[in-house]
Design an enzyme around this catalytic site. Sequence first.
Site, PDB file in Angstrom:
ATOM      1  N   THR A  70      10.579   0.655 -29.851  1.00  0.00           N
ATOM      2  CA  THR A  70       9.291   0.055 -29.359  1.00  0.00           C
ATOM      3  C   THR A  70       9.225   1.301 -27.952  1.00  0.00           C
ATOM      4  O   THR A  70       7.826   0.937 -27.873  1.00  0.00           O
ATOM      5  CB  THR A  70       9.888  -0.900 -28.231  1.00  0.00           C
ATOM      6  OG1 THR A  70      10.155  -2.092 -29.409  1.00  0.00           O
ATOM      7  CG2 THR A  70       8.112  -1.547 -27.306  1.00  0.00           C
ATOM      8  N   GLN A 177      11.746   0.885 -39.982  1.00  0.00           N
ATOM      9  CA  GLN A 177      12.048   0.255 -40.718  1.00  0.00           C
ATOM     10  C   GLN A 177      12.513   1.186 -42.333  1.00  0.00           C
ATOM     11  O   GLN A 177      12.741   0.889 -43.078  1.00  0.00           O
ATOM     12  CB  GLN A 177      11.299  -0.953 -41.424  1.00  0.00           C
ATOM     13  CG  GLN A 177      11.740  -2.108 -40.220  1.00  0.00           C
ATOM     14  CD  GLN A 177      13.169  -2.680 -40.075  1.00  0.00           C
ATOM     15  OE1 GLN A 177      14.067  -2.559 -41.100  1.00  0.00           O
ATOM     16  NE2 GLN A 177      12.800  -3.429 -38.781  1.00  0.00           N
ATOM     17  N   SER A 197      14.344   4.052 -34.939  1.00  0.00           N
ATOM     18  CA  SER A 197      15.015   3.236 -34.171  1.00  0.00           C
ATOM     19  C   SER A 197      16.521   3.272 -34.441  1.00  0.00           C
ATOM     20  O   SER A 197      17.128   2.578 -35.464  1.00  0.00           O
ATOM     21  CB  SER A 197      14.843   1.584 -33.419  1.00  0.00           C
ATOM     22  OG  SER A 197      15.831   1.281 -32.797  1.00  0.00           O
ATOM     23  N   ALA A 198      17.793   4.125 -33.512  1.00  0.00           N
ATOM     24  CA  ALA A 198      19.136   3.944 -34.071  1.00  0.00           C
ATOM     25  C   ALA A 198      19.590   2.534 -34.727  1.00  0.00           C
ATOM     26  O   ALA A 198      20.891   2.381 -35.216  1.00  0.00           O
ATOM     27  CB  ALA A 198      19.995   4.363 -33.294  1.00  0.00           C
ATOM     28  N   CYS A 325      11.395 -11.515 -33.876  1.00  0.00           N
ATOM     29  CA  CYS A 325      10.833 -12.209 -32.119  1.00  0.00           C
ATOM     30  C   CYS A 325       9.639 -13.436 -32.710  1.00  0.00           C
ATOM     31  O   CYS A 325       9.426 -14.035 -31.935  1.00  0.00           O
ATOM     32  CB  CYS A 325      10.640 -11.047 -31.833  1.00  0.00           C
ATOM     33  SG  CYS A 325       8.849  -9.831 -32.922  1.00  0.00           S
TER      34      CYS A 325
END
Length: 388
Positions: A70, A177, A197-198, A325
């Site tokens: 994010t 993704q 993102s890890a 979310c």
Amino acid sequence: MIYLDNNATTQIHPEVLTAMQPWLGEKYGNPSSTHRLGQESRQAVEQARYEVAAMLGCHISEVIFTSVGTEADNAAILGSLAARPGKKTIITSTVEHSAVREPLMALANTGYTIIEIPVDGCGQLNIAALEEHLPNPDAALLTIMWANNETGVMFDIQAIGTLAVKHHVPFHTDAVQAAGKIPVAFASLPVDLLSVSAHKFHGPKGIGALLVKRRNPWQPLLRGGPQERERRGGTENVPAIVGMGAAARCAAANLASPEYTHHIAMLRDRLEKGILSRVPDTAVNGDPLHRVANTTNISFTGLEAQAVLMLLSQHDICVSAGAACSSGSLEPSHVLRAMHLAEPRAHGAVRFSLSAFNTAAEVDRVIDMIPQFISRLRDVLPAGNSRP
Ligand code: PLP
């Protein structure tokens, strides 16, 4: 527990855990300190940067560690705009993750014009509409995701980026993704900024990276220190960065072997075929030919996805309805809405996302259990009245 929610987050790879451990314990130095303890941390951070760069096919100087995906998305967008203060238009798609959508909504309230390129019923981008909007001297940024978190649909980033280059519009792609699921070669892509993102590829949560091409004008989001070559202030999260490096090393090695992706796709296809052939009124959402290997989004038409999710959860099967979310809300997600799915189909959409840690035995157990669950739900909750 059968975990089929890997687009929400993944299990940490055991090698990642082992690599991180010393940096949570005795190796606590600040990488900015010049003594030995600090310099050990500095070397660990730089080794991780090398591993992330190797996985994503970029130069080490192009990797900026961030706190999460994010933050990488926010930094890509706000940093690009700050470097082009005269331009006030941003072009995006209708199916972006909230990490892109929400900063854009906030920018719309401060005078920016946001142009959203639509998708078709399969979730594919309308390239003709993009071609129409790109010749725009006011365009500060094009931001289009690579792989969709809900459907797994992949956009043609090469074609989109080629158009962006032609019209001199900087291009950011949210590859959160995509990374770890398909090979990424940033150096040869017509892409200026790329977010990852890890925790989506078996690394720890709370660590991501933004890649920024050399010579691409961009301004830091977080100021406050010389870290990350003055592009992201703040003491580095050394254990998480080391974990991301180890996850990148594992992902690169896995993706180098065709069997890895083939195995995941085989499990996904087995699950999909098993459900579609045994449960009536089901359909796959999203372009079946251009999807990441691990994802299938299946509608149990007439049911409410949340009811399916809760019943599966009671039997220790973890799946998701739309974005993680947005679970909890009974509104179909903006992605399914953008694909103009009929209401009963959109409401019943469940996302199954696999990883290499899943097995054929797990998939078979799910295929065996789901038909009874769905028929039970359809008996007690007649079509159109299945809200839990
Ligand atoms: N972008 C996409 C496409 C995602 O799927 C996610 C997470 O689900 C994010 C961005 C945000 O990543 P993070 O959870 O690391 O903030």
